[in-house]
Design a protein around this motif. Structure first.
Motif, PDB file in Angstrom:
ATOM      1  N   UNK A 135      41.945  39.507  46.127  1.00 45.17           N
ATOM      2  CA  UNK A 135      42.586  38.339  45.524  1.00 45.17           C
ATOM      3  C   UNK A 135      43.499  38.770  44.382  1.00 45.17           C
ATOM      4  N   UNK A 136      44.655  38.133  44.311  1.00 49.30           N
ATOM      5  CA  UNK A 136      45.636  38.421  43.260  1.00 49.30           C
ATOM      6  C   UNK A 136      45.882  37.197  42.384  1.00 49.30           C
ATOM      7  N   UNK A 137      45.473  36.031  42.870  1.00 52.42           N
ATOM      8  CA  UNK A 137      45.697  34.805  42.098  1.00 52.42           C
ATOM      9  C   UNK A 137      44.488  33.888  42.221  1.00 52.42           C
ATOM     10  N   UNK A 138      44.192  33.179  41.126  1.00 56.72           N
ATOM     11  CA  UNK A 138      43.129  32.181  41.110  1.00 56.72           C
ATOM     12  C   UNK A 138      43.727  30.882  40.587  1.00 56.72           C
ATOM     13  N   UNK A 139      43.518  29.808  41.320  1.00 60.45           N
ATOM     14  CA  UNK A 139      43.988  28.506  40.885  1.00 60.45           C
ATOM     15  C   UNK A 139      45.499  28.525  40.581  1.00 60.45           C
ATOM     16  N   UNK A 140      46.235  29.251  41.421  1.00 61.30           N
ATOM     17  CA  UNK A 140      47.686  29.240  41.301  1.00 61.30           C
ATOM     18  C   UNK A 140      48.279  30.139  40.235  1.00 61.30           C
ATOM     19  N   UNK A 141      47.448  30.933  39.559  1.00 62.00           N
ATOM     20  CA  UNK A 141      47.969  31.805  38.496  1.00 62.00           C
ATOM     21  C   UNK A 141      47.362  33.200  38.647  1.00 62.00           C
ATOM     22  N   UNK A 142      48.011  34.226  38.072  1.00 61.77           N
ATOM     23  CA  UNK A 142      47.417  35.562  38.125  1.00 61.77           C
ATOM     24  C   UNK A 142      45.982  35.530  37.585  1.00 61.77           C
ATOM     25  N   UNK A 143      45.091  36.327  38.152  1.00 57.43           N
ATOM     26  CA  UNK A 143      43.686  36.317  37.736  1.00 57.43           C
ATOM     27  C   UNK A 143      43.565  36.909  36.331  1.00 57.43           C
ATOM     28  N   UNK A 144      42.874  36.199  35.428  1.00 56.61           N
ATOM     29  CA  UNK A 144      42.671  36.693  34.072  1.00 56.61           C
ATOM     30  C   UNK A 144      41.828  37.962  34.092  1.00 56.61           C
ATOM     31  N   UNK A 145      42.057  38.828  33.098  1.00 57.03           N
ATOM     32  CA  UNK A 145      41.334  40.113  33.032  1.00 57.03           C
ATOM     33  C   UNK A 145      39.816  39.890  33.061  1.00 57.03           C
ATOM     34  N   UNK A 146      39.298  38.907  32.325  1.00 57.31           N
ATOM     35  CA  UNK A 146      37.849  38.645  32.288  1.00 57.31           C
ATOM     36  C   UNK A 146      37.301  38.320  33.678  1.00 57.31           C
ATOM     37  N   UNK A 147      38.139  37.752  34.512  1.00 53.61           N
ATOM     38  CA  UNK A 147      37.696  37.372  35.852  1.00 53.61           C
ATOM     39  C   UNK A 147      38.102  38.394  36.905  1.00 53.61           C
ATOM     40  N   UNK A 148      38.532  39.577  36.458  1.00 51.95           N
ATOM     41  CA  UNK A 148      38.756  40.663  37.409  1.00 51.95           C
ATOM     42  C   UNK A 148      40.199  41.013  37.676  1.00 51.95           C
ATOM     43  N   UNK A 149      41.135  40.339  37.008  1.00 55.80           N
ATOM     44  CA  UNK A 149      42.547  40.610  37.246  1.00 55.80           C
ATOM     45  C   UNK A 149      42.952  41.994  36.772  1.00 55.80           C
ATOM     46  N   UNK A 150      44.003  42.538  37.379  1.00 55.22           N
ATOM     47  CA  UNK A 150      44.969  41.856  38.245  1.00 55.22           C
ATOM     48  C   UNK A 150      44.502  41.631  39.687  1.00 55.22           C
ATOM     49  N   UNK A 151      43.526  42.416  40.150  1.00 50.61           N
ATOM     50  CA  UNK A 151      43.103  42.259  41.551  1.00 50.61           C
ATOM     51  C   UNK A 151      41.591  42.378  41.642  1.00 50.61           C
ATOM     52  N   UNK A 152      40.952  41.477  42.384  1.00 48.83           N
ATOM     53  CA  UNK A 152      39.518  41.574  42.599  1.00 48.83           C
ATOM     54  C   UNK A 152      39.214  41.324  44.066  1.00 48.83           C
ATOM     55  N   UNK A 153      38.104  41.867  44.508  1.00 50.49           N
ATOM     56  CA  UNK A 153      37.646  41.565  45.850  1.00 50.49           C
ATOM     57  C   UNK A 153      37.116  40.131  45.867  1.00 50.49           C
ATOM     58  N   UNK A 154      37.259  39.442  46.971  1.00 49.29           N
ATOM     59  CA  UNK A 154      36.645  38.125  47.127  1.00 49.29           C
ATOM     60  C   UNK A 154      35.881  38.119  48.443  1.00 49.29           C
ATOM     61  N   UNK A 155      34.545  38.122  48.316  1.00 42.49           N
ATOM     62  CA  UNK A 155      33.650  37.998  49.486  1.00 42.49           C
ATOM     63  C   UNK A 155      32.770  36.797  49.174  1.00 42.49           C
ATOM     64  N   UNK A 156      33.294  35.582  49.325  1.00 39.95           N
ATOM     65  CA  UNK A 156      32.633  34.418  48.729  1.00 39.95           C
ATOM     66  C   UNK A 156      31.284  34.073  49.333  1.00 39.95           C
ATOM     67  N   UNK A 157      30.994  34.552  50.541  1.00 39.96           N
ATOM     68  CA  UNK A 157      29.709  34.163  51.141  1.00 39.96           C
ATOM     69  C   UNK A 157      28.563  35.039  50.657  1.00 39.96           C
ATOM     70  N   UNK A 158      28.845  36.032  49.815  1.00 41.67           N
ATOM     71  CA  UNK A 158      27.771  36.835  49.207  1.00 41.67           C
ATOM     72  C   UNK A 158      27.750  36.548  47.706  1.00 41.67           C
ATOM     73  N   UNK A 159      26.611  36.877  47.032  1.00 44.00           N
ATOM     74  CA  UNK A 159      26.560  36.708  45.578  1.00 44.00           C
ATOM     75  C   UNK A 159      27.792  37.362  44.956  1.00 44.00           C
ATOM     76  N   UNK A 160      28.240  36.787  43.862  1.00 45.01           N
ATOM     77  CA  UNK A 160      29.581  37.094  43.375  1.00 45.01           C
ATOM     78  C   UNK A 160      29.733  38.501  42.794  1.00 45.01           C
ATOM     79  N   UNK A 161      28.614  39.207  42.504  1.00 49.31           N
ATOM     80  CA  UNK A 161      28.798  40.577  42.026  1.00 49.31           C
ATOM     81  C   UNK A 161      29.391  41.452  43.129  1.00 49.31           C
ATOM     82  N   UNK A 162      29.278  41.015  44.387  1.00 47.48           N
ATOM     83  CA  UNK A 162      29.878  41.755  45.502  1.00 47.48           C
ATOM     84  C   UNK A 162      31.398  41.644  45.472  1.00 47.48           C
ATOM     85  N   UNK A 163      31.913  40.606  44.828  1.00 51.42           N
ATOM     86  CA  UNK A 163      33.362  40.412  44.729  1.00 51.42           C
ATOM     87  C   UNK A 163      33.880  41.238  43.556  1.00 51.42           C
ATOM     88  N   UNK A 164      33.920  42.562  43.753  1.00 54.58           N
ATOM     89  CA  UNK A 164      34.192  43.507  42.670  1.00 54.58           C
ATOM     90  C   UNK A 164      35.464  43.164  41.897  1.00 54.58           C
TER      91      UNK A 164
END
Ligand SMILES: Cc1cc2nc3c(=O)[nH]c(=O)nc-3n(C[C@H](O)[C@H](O)[C@H](O)COP(=O)(O)OP(=O)(O)OC[C@H]3O[C@@H](n4cnc5c(N)ncnc54)[C@H](O)[C@@H]3O)c2cc1C
Lengths: 201, 248
Positions: A135-164
């Motif tokens: 993922x490169x964007x959340x809610x229409x904007x670049x992902x904030x650093x605290x939430x993993x930006x600029x790029x984070x994995x998104x595997x939403x069907x597993x607990x969120x620590x898997x979404x590195x």
């Protein structure tokens, strides 16, 4: 075992079937991380795809941004008990990433690597078939650093620590190899609906 | 991160009896749990707590352990208005009540004497709880290791374990306490009447013979963000900093 005097705050009807056991719904977006938030500069960022130890493709930020985009709106579930519904993400699906690299999913397991040394393991089957993206964007904007930006994995069907967060590469592996939290007592797979929080769940 | 503790195995849900409740500040109480057999835990770990309503509905939350390894599990809970679980503990629970717990959990936000020091602990509000376990463990097991707690609370009366912390500070061993009161005047030399900031951390570390080997930061997410930035601005390598965030 009933707890004397506990009634609880019921989730609304609309959450029925959507809220995994032991989770509560939040409107916030809490943060979970083991250490400082890395400040990743996109001009220095690269993304590497590896098969075992061997790099097979590498993208700069600009090259990565030119890959086909996918949108996903999903519920997410953190092992610290909060869930958030209908989170909207945009990024590059793992299917498109493999396509761009000109390979088919080569091995049954994958390790996601992050710039801060964090890693997490996911079966490859859980990343392909439209199930996951970088993922490169959340809610229409670049992902904030605290939430993993600029790029984070998104595997939403597993607990969120898997979404590195702060992801910079995927490595396919023959065997399931425990990542950072998995080495520290968390579950190897992490299905929220089966409440696979800890290693012995 | 090579000094991490071995993986925790939190085990199954089991009953725990609230043996004693101790008010600490107007909004914070400790709950001493009798669990059979008593869990072996490390300083910094937490327990998961589960409450069950008569119709089977359950709520779970995580709470850090405040007591030192080897002693009774002490959970220290701040009452959040409109919360689901913390008001239950404050308004409903009495000694003798049974709840369910799992744990201990967590193999990263942990300090053991073998890890040595110097150690810098930074806690905001109830984020001091796992750090208290470390401070108590330090006093009992490794008092010579340099360890300083920078504790941010709103007021002097909201400094959780104030008397115990002042007593630990007065022992003159490796432990030291610095208070940052955000809505109160500082009462002791070296304490501050403002939020944790980069200048405060730089000031504190300037007096150290060596930079901290381990930094533990715990509290609400905005607090942790600010405190970690302050630590990094003071030149501490990011890999020495461990964080625990209690939520938004
Ligand atoms: C590893 C870990 C360790 C922790 N250790 C401790 C500890 O030692 N001590 C401690 O006190 N806490 C600790 N916490 C936090 C704790 O787990 C709970 O999150 C906390 O007690 C709040 O739970 P609650 O059920 O009372 O509030 P919740 O019901 O979860 O609500 C949280 C906040 O949201 C607000 N809120 C509730 N409902 C709504 C709504 N519908 N809309 C908007 N806002 C709402 C509430 O007012 C409250 O401020 C820890 C958390 C973690 C992850």
């Amino acid at each position: 075992m009933t707890t004397r005097g506990f009634t609880g705050r019921r989730p609304g009807q609309d959450t029925a079937g959507r809220l995994p056991p032991g989770q509560y719904l939040t409107q916030d977006f809490p943060v979970l991380s083991a250490g400082p938030t890395p400040r990743v500069r996109t001009e220095n960022w690269t993304f590497t795809l590896k098969v075992g130890p061997r790099p097979v493709a590498k993208w700069t930020w600009a090259e990565f941004g030119a890959l086909p985009r996918t949108r996903m709106t999903r519920d997410i579930h953190c092992v610290t008990k909060w869930s958030k519904f209908d989170t909207a993400w945009e990024g590059v699906s793992i299917d498109d990433l493999l396509l761009a690299a000109g390979i088919a999913a080569p091995m049954p397991y994958t390790l996601a690597h992050s710039v801060d040394g964090y890693s997490t393991n996911v079966p490859t089957a859980d990343l392909i078939g439209g199930k996951a993206m970088v993922a490169l964007a959340y809610d229409g904007a670049p992902i904030e650093a605290d939430h993993g930006g600029p790029a984070r994995l998104l595997v939403p069907h597993l607990y969120f620590w898997k979404s590195a967060k702060w992801i910079n590469g995927l490595q396919f592996t023959e065997r399931d190899t425990a990542g950072f939290w998995e080495l520290r007592g968390y579950h190897l797979y992490g299905d929220p609906f089966r409440e696979q929080r800890y290693s012995d769940d | 991160m090579t000094t991490d503790a071995p993986p925790a195995t939190p085990g199954r849900w089991r009953p725990a009896t609230i043996a004693r409740i101790a008010p600490l500040t107007p909004h914070v109480r400790s709950f001493f749990l009798s669990i059979d057999p008593p869990p072996r835990f490390q300083a910094g770990q937490h327990m998961d707590v589960r409450l069950t309503a008569p119709d089977g509905y359950q709520a779970q939350r995580s709470y850090s352990i405040a007591s030192a390894p080897g002693s009774t599990v002490e959970l220290t809970i701040e009452r959040l208005a409109d919360g689901e679980v913390s008001p239950f503990f404050h308004d409903v629970a009495v000694a003798g009540d049974e709840i369910e717990v799992r744990g201990p959990i967590g193999g990263h936000f942990v300090w053991q004497p073998a890890m040595g020091g110097p150690v810098l602990l930074i806690g905001g509000g109830s984020g001091v709880v796992p750090l208290m376990s470390m401070a108590r463990h330090h006093a009992a097991a490794a008092p010579a290791v340099p360890m300083r707690l920078l504790f941010s609370a709103r007021t002097w009366d909201e400094v959780i374990w104030r008397d115990e912390l002042l007593a630990l500070d007065a022992r003159g061993d490796g432990f030291g306490l610095t208070l940052a009161l955000t809505r109160d005047a500082p009462r002791r030399p070296g304490d501050h009447g403002r939020r944790v900031d980069a200048a405060m951390v730089a000031d504190l570390l300037a007096g150290w013979p060596a930079p901290p080997a381990h930094v533990f930061v715990c509290g609400a997410n905005p607090f942790v963000g600010v405190a970690v930035d302050a630590v990094l601005a003071a030149g501490v390598p990011p890999r020495r900093v461990r964080t625990e965030r209690y939520g938004g």
